[in-house]
Design an enzyme around this catalytic site. Structure first.
Site, PDB file in Angstrom:
ATOM      1  N   ASP A 173      -2.278   0.998   7.271  1.00  0.00           N
ATOM      2  CA  ASP A 173      -1.535   0.819   6.011  1.00  0.00           C
ATOM      3  C   ASP A 173      -1.172  -0.654   5.784  1.00  0.00           C
ATOM      4  O   ASP A 173      -1.230  -1.152   4.663  1.00  0.00           O
ATOM      5  CB  ASP A 173      -0.244   1.657   6.006  1.00  0.00           C
ATOM      6  CG  ASP A 173      -0.530   3.145   6.084  1.00  0.00           C
ATOM      7  OD1 ASP A 173      -1.281   3.640   5.228  1.00  0.00           O
ATOM      8  OD2 ASP A 173      -0.024   3.800   7.020  1.00  0.00           O
ATOM      9  N   GLU A 190      -2.614  -1.808  -4.909  1.00  0.00           N
ATOM     10  CA  GLU A 190      -3.915  -1.208  -5.202  1.00  0.00           C
ATOM     11  C   GLU A 190      -3.796  -0.284  -6.406  1.00  0.00           C
ATOM     12  O   GLU A 190      -2.813   0.429  -6.555  1.00  0.00           O
ATOM     13  CB  GLU A 190      -4.387  -0.413  -3.963  1.00  0.00           C
ATOM     14  CG  GLU A 190      -5.815   0.053  -4.044  1.00  0.00           C
ATOM     15  CD  GLU A 190      -6.246   0.798  -2.773  1.00  0.00           C
ATOM     16  OE1 GLU A 190      -5.934   0.343  -1.654  1.00  0.00           O
ATOM     17  OE2 GLU A 190      -6.886   1.855  -2.909  1.00  0.00           O
ATOM     18  N   ASP A 195       0.876  -1.172   0.000  1.00  0.00           N
ATOM     19  CA  ASP A 195       0.000   0.000   0.000  1.00  0.00           C
ATOM     20  C   ASP A 195       0.916   1.226   0.000  1.00  0.00           C
ATOM     21  O   ASP A 195       1.392   1.654   1.043  1.00  0.00           O
ATOM     22  CB  ASP A 195      -0.893  -0.006   1.260  1.00  0.00           C
ATOM     23  CG  ASP A 195      -1.801   1.205   1.299  1.00  0.00           C
ATOM     24  OD1 ASP A 195      -2.365   1.556   0.251  1.00  0.00           O
ATOM     25  OD2 ASP A 195      -1.937   1.822   2.376  1.00  0.00           O
TER      26      ASP A 195
END
Lengths: 190, 190
Positions: free
Chosen positions: B145, B73, B14
């Site tokens: 996170d 992502e 992330d």
């Protein structure tokens, strides 16, 4: 601060997800000499593949020309947010390629580049190409992406030579008295 | 397509310019096992230094846990264009770090991650943290996170196992008849 008498080879990069321009110049005292320039054609479908292709291309240029320092344009947000995101990713990968080869990366805004090369910040692409050709005594205008990369290198070359002069005039610590010092080739407040 | 019986270690990332989350899970058949997760604190002042720190951090994680594939992502444009640009650069550097270690990088949207972990696309951070902890049988919620990074890995683990089942049911070429095939672990149109 490196010795200003020494020759320094600068690599300018103009990052893009389709085409990434590069330009290599040698700087010796206050003179610049053109070495090479061109455009890396980014290949691949998905983003990770394209970023890998971009990095490999920059690494090939670095291995071939062994520059001492690198220069890249500071980008600003685009009118199209999706383009901003794509350009940001390409720029992140380009800077990654440079720092992973232990090259110092200098950043200048488009305004600074245009001022350095053309003399004012409102120059268009054509004017940048023409002035880059004139300053480096090229027989013809370089392709637009390559010209932008060379402009970045020229801008830093000029900035370096001004800093070198400042450093020279600073034998008695004049800069320190003005609350300034030179750090990593940049003029910064104390 | 890799053998679905084999153990595969997935690294989820992330990316962020201040903190980058990571999460490592092992996938064996249809079961997942938590290996590690955490947050890389990005250091340095100028952007090139920070991107270098981010890459070094990801490379340390890769060397330590030797994952087979990676997941990140897919980001979308932020309301703040400046944040979009910064996140884009961080993401570009993170993907660079992964591809330079020859890891395949799988991308999923935030919607896909939330659906995979919580069951619907409107989940908040807290719900993602809770469900990640439950799915991986963790004694407590991971930091946000790290949870997002683990969610990315979980999402790909689920997708892989669905693809494996599809591949298995495709012995007679059923997918081809439907105009689909599996390429690089993704279901694509022929």
């Amino acid at each position: 601060m490196s010795n200003p008498i020494q020759m320094t080879r600068l690599l300018g990069i103009d990052p893009g997800l389709r085409f990434t321009g590069f330009g290599v110049i040698d700087v010796h005292n206050h003179t610049m000499r053109y070495v090479s320039s061109g455009v890396i054609k980014v290949t691949g479908e998905a983003l990770p593949e394209r970023l890998r292709s971009l990095i490999d291309g920059i690494h090939e240029v670095i291995e071939r020309y062994t520059p001492h320092e690198s220069v890249i344009e500071k980008v600003f947000v685009n009118v199209n947010p999706q383009s901003t995101l794509l350009l940001g990713q390409a720029r992140g990968a380009a800077i990654s390629a440079l720092v992973l080869k232990d090259l110092m990366v200098h950043e200048y805004t488009a305004l600074q580049l245009k001022k350095a090369v053309v003399g004012h910040g409102k120059a268009n692409k054509e004017q940048v190409q023409e002035m880059v050709a004139r300053l480096l005594e090229l027989p013809r205008k370089p392709q637009a992406d390559a010209a932008d990369a060379l402009a970045a290198a020229i801008c830093h070359a000029q900035n370096r030579s001004q800093l070198a002069m400042l450093a020279k005039s600073d034998v008695l610590g004049g800069l320190g008295k003005k609350g300034m010092r030179i750090k990593n080739g940049r003029l910064v407040a104390l």
